[in-house]
Design an enzyme around this catalytic site. Structure first.
Site, PDB file in Angstrom:
ATOM      1  N   ASP A  97      -2.332  -1.750  -6.638  1.00  0.00           N
ATOM      2  CA  ASP A  97      -3.474  -2.027  -7.515  1.00  0.00           C
ATOM      3  C   ASP A  97      -4.741  -2.138  -6.675  1.00  0.00           C
ATOM      4  O   ASP A  97      -4.917  -3.091  -5.910  1.00  0.00           O
ATOM      5  CB  ASP A  97      -3.225  -3.324  -8.288  1.00  0.00           C
ATOM      6  CG  ASP A  97      -4.411  -3.745  -9.153  1.00  0.00           C
ATOM      7  OD1 ASP A  97      -5.378  -2.957  -9.266  1.00  0.00           O
ATOM      8  OD2 ASP A  97      -4.384  -4.865  -9.700  1.00  0.00           O
TER       9      ASP A  97
ATOM     10  N   HIS B   8       6.659  11.252   7.406  1.00  0.00           N
ATOM     11  CA  HIS B   8       7.830  10.370   7.324  1.00  0.00           C
ATOM     12  C   HIS B   8       8.242   9.852   8.699  1.00  0.00           C
ATOM     13  O   HIS B   8       8.981   8.870   8.803  1.00  0.00           O
ATOM     14  CB  HIS B   8       9.005  11.094   6.655  1.00  0.00           C
ATOM     15  CG  HIS B   8       9.879  10.197   5.845  1.00  0.00           C
ATOM     16  ND1 HIS B   8      10.372   8.999   6.311  1.00  0.00           N
ATOM     17  CD2 HIS B   8      10.347  10.319   4.574  1.00  0.00           C
ATOM     18  CE1 HIS B   8      11.112   8.424   5.367  1.00  0.00           C
ATOM     19  NE2 HIS B   8      11.119   9.204   4.308  1.00  0.00           N
TER      20      HIS B   8
END
Length: 873
Positions: A809, A593
């Site tokens: 995708d 992070h």
């Protein structure tokens, strides 16, 4: 898997004594078999059992109990109390003279808990807990020595350690365990062992006359080729790493085996390690390499072993190939060799070994370029119970026997940190080879040369509260248009290309003065693994919200130290692609992070997607821009920043309730629930879906947890800076561009007021985040040493509804599931939460929140939420 580091301790060992059989025994000479007395059996194998205190045994001294039982067990097992003699032709016999076994008792200022969750050999500081036979120039002589050495070490907690060394000439691992179980039965009150020992017939495993070996027995012939570095590398240049093969690893190996080949767990692990070890050691392609392993004769119908036989009933069998053949072939090739070698061991094979021993002077095993393993998974170490209960640890004392590190290995059963059963193998290799042995996962570096530089993180990036890995998962169905394409290979190649413009992600973090983090852009790479699971996408059902089912199996976890995920000098991204048997796959990732927030991580993943789908470059060029969120000089925090200050009041039960006493329930806020909340908001107040849900959950959670009315309670949530006109973020910025803002009040005020009161606090906190607020956060972090967030009586929320998970995708279409892997990050369940988008069973879109609370609070929470979301009449 690894054992804990022991505190400083002292073992006070008494003078060892000989324990003889408790009753008169036959005075005779018994020849060993020609398998027993081979040169390769002339050593002592070691084992250790660790026991906790048992209140039911209070007042009983384990050393005294075991010593007395040992003397009784030696009556039927009287050869073990004798001494070995060597006769003509190096033939060993046992002089059954009842001289006894050597026994010592000791005390150690340790507790059983000090050893941690030790699961595999070597046992910590094992040298202190086993009574070593006298050695001569590094060799353990077995002639005219006790055949069994035992030490019982009492621990200050009331538990104890039973350590022993057993001469391998007199028995193998199963025979050894049979003897120890006999001692156990007597300690627990039996008059005699339940299994009577059998020496076997005089001609059992004796050479035929004349001897006629009928197999090549490669195990006693050195392989062709040059020197083996494993025999010459100093111990100081070796490293030992335990490798765990649990359900995920075994499933992956089974996927790589030929579909019509039935394989045992041992065969799969042995073939995998032999192949990986050979590649790591870099043997020449034409050099012969071998896997030598023990095949036990017990339980085979063609081998006439009497019940209770405790001597050596096994042989070493050998799988052999050239290094080029082994590493150039697939796993099926290695498996075929292992299975063939295993099936070769018959009664005729054992007779052939005995014949060869007599003909060739009982030689040692060949060791060059040979990996020798002994599978003791089923030896029964855990069944050794002297009356104190099952052992916390039961198994070998060492990682392997013999003076040459890494040549021999034990396979043993163990559990990993998740409680999964598996096989653990403590691999020992030269340091440079160990890095290559880690074949999966692998490091993926940028596909082209990238700048070699050091880039400072922003002062928001490197706060202590950012130093963890956030996890995400995407589940994809099979796409017939992608038939023949391996998603792991497609993604791996696209990942390498994406790391060229995003080259800081392939670097490593360094900490400089003042805990300042910088990225060493050295193209070290990100961690990548491919895996296989015997599941289909449909097996996951209609998963809509985190946690993703069994997410631990589908994300590659960073190395942890004492439960903490270190970020310094570690890969900044871990990826695992798991192929499913339906043709679909799971993409699991863990991002540091410090380097990205959720939108930044999605930006990078979409870059991989575009490259995987044929783009020449990402459509959005990445921008570093971290200087925007550096502290001012001098730092001048201009806000109170409650998020870094603990609230007033007593202890918070959310920080102390064990995970086993928590329950997790997903709450869905669809059109009906949102309408109910809007009815309870002030009529002139415009509220977003997030504000309504956050206010509702904060108020309901506070009431359910029963905080005192005067205790301060908080809601802390992420406010994103992207898209705000007053914050000059460059296009393509992928670092942390958010701040935690805090709504605070007392529990009495929050629960006593209406929903409008909570909403007002949420909206005020949300509107407070400006560019000046972000600068103030950076200033505060630098001034105060980059502290962690306050968590006491604080509910921390991250809304990932608009992060774009569903847009990832790779060419297989939209994911069935895309979102966080877990219900919340961090070690404290229920303190942090994700808000994500999902559909309910009716197909309605909404916000789902996986709430985690103590069991007793969950029912009240549900009632509170139902009261706030129900439509007003």
């Amino acid at each position: 898997m690894a054992s804990s580091s022991l505190p400083a301790f002292t073992v006070r060992r008494g003078e060892p004594v000989l324990v003889a059989p408790a009753a008169p025994t036959p005075r005779e000479v018994k020849p060993l078999s020609d398998l027993d007395d081979a040169e390769g059996m002339r050593f002592y194998s070691s084992g250790i059992h660790l026991y906790r205190n048992n209140p039911a045994m209070a007042g009983q001294d384990p050393a005294k109990v075991i010593r007395e039982a040992l003397a009784k067990a030696l009556v039927p097992y009287y050869p073990i109390a004798g001494r070995l003699r060597e006769e003509e032709g190096k033939k060993l016999v046992v002089d059954c003279n009842a001289h006894g076994v050597l026994f010592a008792e000791a005390d150690a200022d340790l507790t059983a808990d000090d050893f941690g969750n030790v699961q595999s050999p070597p046992f910590p500081c094992f040298e202190q807990f086993i009574l070593e036979p006298t050695t001569s120039v590094g060799v353990e002589p077995v002639i005219d020595r006790p055949l069994f050495y035992a030490q019982v070490t009492r621990l200050k907690c009331g538990g104890f350690i039973f350590g022993q060394r057993f001469c391998h000439c007199i028995g193998d691992a199963l025979g050894h365990m049979q003897f120890e179980k006999a001692v156990c039965e007597i300690t627990r009150g039996a008059d005699a062992p339940s299994v009577a020992p059998s020496w076997g017939s005089p001609d059992m495993f004796m050479a035929r006359q004349p001897p006629q070996p009928s197999f090549p027995h490669l195990e006693y012939r050195e392989p062709a080729g040059g020197a083996d570095r494993m025999l010459s590398t100093p111990p100081s240049d070796m490293v030992r790493v335990p490798f765990f093969f649990g359900p995920r690893e075994i499933a992956g190996l089974r996927q790589r085996a030929p579909p019509n080949m039935r394989c045992s767990r041992f065969e799969l692990v042995a073939a995998c390690i032999w192949r990986s070890r050979t590649a790591a050691l870099g043997y020449a392609p034409d050099e012969e390499v071998r896997l030598s392993f023990i095949v036990n004769a017990r339980g085979r119908p063609e081998i006439p072993l009497p019940k209770g036989y405790y001597r050596n009933a096994m042989a070493y069998s050998v799988a052999a190939a050239t290094a080029g053949e082994l590493c150039g072939g697939d796993l099926g090739y290695a498996l075929e060799l292992v299975k063939k070698a295993k099936s070769a061991v018959t009664y005729e094979y054992l007779q052939s070994v005995a014949d060869l021993m007599v003909l060739t002077g009982r030689p040692l095993f060949a060791l060059s370029r040979t990996y020798i393993i002994s599978d003791i998974s089923h030896a029964g170490f855990k069944e050794i119970d002297f009356g104190w209960g099952q052992a916390v640890y039961g198994g070998p004392a060492k990682g392997g026997e013999g003076p040459l590190l890494g040549v021999t290995n034990y396979f043993s059963r163990a559990k990993n940190s998740k409680g999964e059963e598996g096989t653990v193998v403590p691999i020992c290799l030269p340091k440079d080879a160990m890095d290559k042995f880690h074949l999966e996962p692998v490091l993926v570096a940028p596909a082209e040369p990238t700048p070699r530089e050091v880039k400072p993180l922003s002062d928001i990036d490197d706060g202590e509260g950012m130093r963890f890995y956030s996890s995400g998962i995407h589940l994809y169905r099979n796409n017939p248009a992608k038939a023949g394409q391996d998603p792991a290979e497609v993604i791996r190649e696209a990942l390498a290309r994406a790391l060229v413009p995003y080259y800081p992600l392939a670097g490593r973090l360094r900490e400089e003065e003042g805990k300042k983090l910088v990225v060493d852009c050295g193209a070290q790479g990100v961690m990548f693994a491919d895996a296989d699971a015997d599941l289909t996408a449909d097996d996951f059902g209609d998963v809509q919200s985190p946690p993703f089912p069994c997410f631990e199996q589908f994300i590659l976890e960073p190395t942890t130290v004492a439960g903490v995920e270190p970020v310094i000098d570690r890969p900044l991204l871990y990826i695992q692609v798991t192929r499913l048997k339906c043709g679909g796959f799971i993409f699991g990732q863990r991002f540091c992070h410090c380097i990205v927030d959720a939108p930044g991580g999605m930006q990078f993943e979409k870059a991989i997607c575009e490259l995987a789908c044929g783009a020449a470059a990402p459509s959005v060029a990445p921008s570093w821009g971290r200087e925007l969120f550096m502290a001012r000089q001098p730092p001048q925090p201009s806000y109170p920043h409650h998020e870094y200050r603990e609230p007033a009041g007593g202890a918070d039960r959310m920080l102390s309730t064990p995970a086993s006493d928590m329950v997790r329930v997903p709450f869905f806020f669809g059109s009906r629930e949102i309408a109910g909340l809007r009815q309870r908001a002030p009529s002139n107040m415009r509220c977003s879906r997030f504000e309504l849900v956050a206010a509702c959950i904060w108020r309901s959670r506070t009431a359910a947890l029963g905080y005192a009315p005067d205790e301060e309670v908080r809601l802390s949530f992420i406010v994103n800076a992207r898209g705000r006109p007053d914050i000059p973020l460059p296009e393509g910025f992928y670092g942390n561009a958010f701040a935690y803002s805090v709504a605070a009040t007392t529990a009495g005020e929050l629960c006593g007021g209406d929903l409008g009161y909570a909403l007002e606090l949420v909206k005020k906190a949300k509107s407070a985040v400006t560019y000046d607020y972000l600068q103030s956060v950076a200033d505060l972090l630098v001034l105060t040493g980059r502290p962690l967030f306050a968590v006491s009586r604080t509910y921390i929320v991250s809304d990932v509804s608009h992060a774009g998970f569903k847009d990832v995708d790779f060419g297989w279409g939209e994911p069935v599931y895309g979102g966080p892997a877990k219900g919340g990050e961090g070690p404290l369940p229920g303190v942090t939460n994700y808000f994500s988008r999902a559909k309910n069973g009716k197909g309605e879109e909404g916000t789902v929140v996986p709430i985690c609370l103590p069991k007793d609070a969950m029912e009240k929470f549900q009632l509170e939420v139902e009261g706030l979301t129900a439509a007003e009449l």
